[in-house]
Scaffold this motif. Structure first.
Motif, PDB file in Angstrom:
ATOM      1  N   LEU A  50      22.449   1.777  -9.578  1.00 25.85           N
ATOM      2  CA  LEU A  50      23.637   1.850  -8.724  1.00 25.85           C
ATOM      3  C   LEU A  50      24.555   3.018  -9.095  1.00 25.85           C
ATOM      4  N   TYR A  51      24.255   3.698 -10.207  1.00 21.52           N
ATOM      5  CA  TYR A  51      25.142   4.751 -10.706  1.00 21.52           C
ATOM      6  C   TYR A  51      24.448   6.105 -10.697  1.00 21.52           C
ATOM      7  N   ASP A  52      25.165   7.130 -10.224  1.00 23.82           N
ATOM      8  CA  ASP A  52      24.571   8.471 -10.273  1.00 23.82           C
ATOM      9  C   ASP A  52      24.783   9.134 -11.631  1.00 23.82           C
TER      10      ASP A  52
ATOM     11  N   GLN B 113      23.287  12.182 -16.203  1.00 19.92           N
ATOM     12  CA  GLN B 113      22.900  11.925 -14.816  1.00 19.92           C
ATOM     13  C   GLN B 113      21.746  10.918 -14.764  1.00 19.92           C
ATOM     14  N   VAL B 114      21.847   9.981 -13.867  1.00 24.82           N
ATOM     15  CA  VAL B 114      20.750   9.025 -13.648  1.00 24.82           C
ATOM     16  C   VAL B 114      19.840   9.649 -12.588  1.00 24.82           C
ATOM     17  N   VAL B 115      19.096  10.668 -12.996  1.00 28.93           N
ATOM     18  CA  VAL B 115      18.411  11.545 -12.032  1.00 28.93           C
ATOM     19  C   VAL B 115      17.368  10.795 -11.207  1.00 28.93           C
ATOM     20  N   ALA B 116      16.670   9.850 -11.823  1.00 31.69           N
ATOM     21  CA  ALA B 116      15.559   9.205 -11.120  1.00 31.69           C
ATOM     22  C   ALA B 116      16.001   7.992 -10.294  1.00 31.69           C
ATOM     23  N   ARG B 117      17.319   7.797 -10.108  1.00 30.39           N
ATOM     24  CA  ARG B 117      17.757   6.822  -9.123  1.00 30.39           C
ATOM     25  C   ARG B 117      17.485   7.351  -7.727  1.00 30.39           C
TER      26      ARG B 117
END
Length: 368
Positions: A341-343, A358-362
């Motif tokens: 849910l978080y970028d 960064q949560v790149v693979a979201r």
């Protein structure tokens, strides 16, 4: 005395926010290694929990070389982390077949494989691999009791006859995910893990007899890891361990991992003397489970009674103790979909936010 989770410069963090604690992540990775006697060849952690380059690199720096993931984006993120071996634990269909094959071509330093569980998919992947001039590998996915994906051992002969005919697709091993195992009683979980493993081993023995090279076994998730970690001939695939969460801390306490991801939320409204509202709605914490979906670390009396997209209403003993702006820290019941849910996340060291990751693979797609 300071609580380990508190952030002194929290005024620079907009809520709701997800906080990560790298020291705790490192301890969890090292505990995981000790549970397999530091034999990292027996580990294939799942990247669906963290979805971050930095966390992947932390595991790689600890000697873990094999990983599992659920999406093409997660697989690419792992390749960008310089992972040596990546299993896409999801059967590619439609355009994802060509995306998977492009991964193999674009990232030659990473060995990729995927899951397949039926004759049609085996033929489709092989056909497209041949058309693109690519050789690829796969694990045969077996249903070991979850009833979600995976072939039946009744189809072993049919599957082998098909596999033997393919010219651009190599059987690398056998895979089984026992996500149905979640009993709080460790002895019951052990019996269920053994039962599923017996099915997997039966299939493995059949296919190994047919193959002229050694096959591998990949098995399990977090709850069954306690048992599968004792098997010297398998690679285990827990994922939640890296951050841990409230759900597994209650269900599988014997594993002993530390919570390393915490939600920061704030009181936005005081409703009456026993009720407050915070900024932790569906969009900020995984909501597939019934309330309560979080465990508060600094508000033992807070009980969630209502949640909507942007709000969570709490019953408390005395709302005077929670004026507007009060910061609350909470452990999610289920961390994996919460991360998605978080970028970006706030990285906390020595009670200070020091950076963002960064949560790149979201994202559903990176470059491929």
């Amino acid at each position: 005395m300071e609580n380990w989770f508190e952030v002194k410069n929290s005024d620079c963090i907009a809520s709701p926010a997800l906080l990560l604690y790298p020291d705790r992540i490192t301890r969890n990775i090292r505990l995981l290694k000790r549970m397999v006697a530091n034999d990292t060849s027996r580990l294939r952690p799942h990247a669906k929990t963290h979805k971050m380059l930095e966390v992947s690199k932390m595991m790689i720096e600890e000697g873990i070389e094999q990983f599992k993931c659920s999406t093409i984006a997660e697989a690419e993120m792992l390749a960008l982390s310089n992972a040596k071996d990546v299993l896409l634990a999801y059967q590619p269909v439609g355009p994802n077949i060509s995306r998977f094959l492009k991964l193999i071509q674009e990232y030659p330093n990473t060995h990729f494989s995927c899951l397949l569980d039926n004759v049609e998919s085996i033929k489709n992947v092989n056909f497209q691999a041949r058309e693109q001039g690519v050789k690829t590998s796969f694990y045969l996915d077996l249903d070991v009791g979850m009833g979600r994906t995976g072939a039946s051992i009744k189809d072993n002969e049919k599957l082998w006859n098909c596999i033997a005919e393919q010219d651009s697709l190599l059987l690398e091993g056998i895979h089984g995910y026992d996500g149905q195992i979640n009993n709080v009683d460790a002895s019951i979980r052990e019996k269920e893990a053994d039962s599923g493993y017996d099915l997997l081993k039966h299939a493995f023995d059949y296919f190994q007899e047919k193959c002229t090279y050694p096959l591998k076994i990949v098995v399990g998730g977090s709850p069954s890891f306690t048992r599968h970690a004792e098997r010297p001939n398998v690679a285990c695939s827990p994922g939640t361990f890296v951050f841990w969460d409230w759900g597994y801390s209650q269900k599988i306490p014997e594993q002993g991992f530390e919570v390393a991801a915490v939600l920061l939320t704030r009181v936005i409204s005081v409703i009456n003397e026993h009720r407050i509202c915070i900024d932790l709605g569906y969009k900020a914490v995984a909501s597939e489970s019934p309330l309560p979906r979080v465990k508060f670390l600094n508000a033992d009396d807070a009980v969630p009674v209502l949640q909507s997209e942007e709000h969570m209403v709490l019953n408390v003993n005395d709302s005077n103790e929670y004026p507007v702006g009060t910061e609350l820290y909470a452990i999610p019941l289920h961390i994996c979909p919460t991360v998605a849910l978080y970028d970006k996340v706030a990285v906390i060291t020595d009670h200070q936010k020091v950076k963002n990751w960064q949560v790149v693979a979201r994202n559903r797609m990176l470059n491929i």
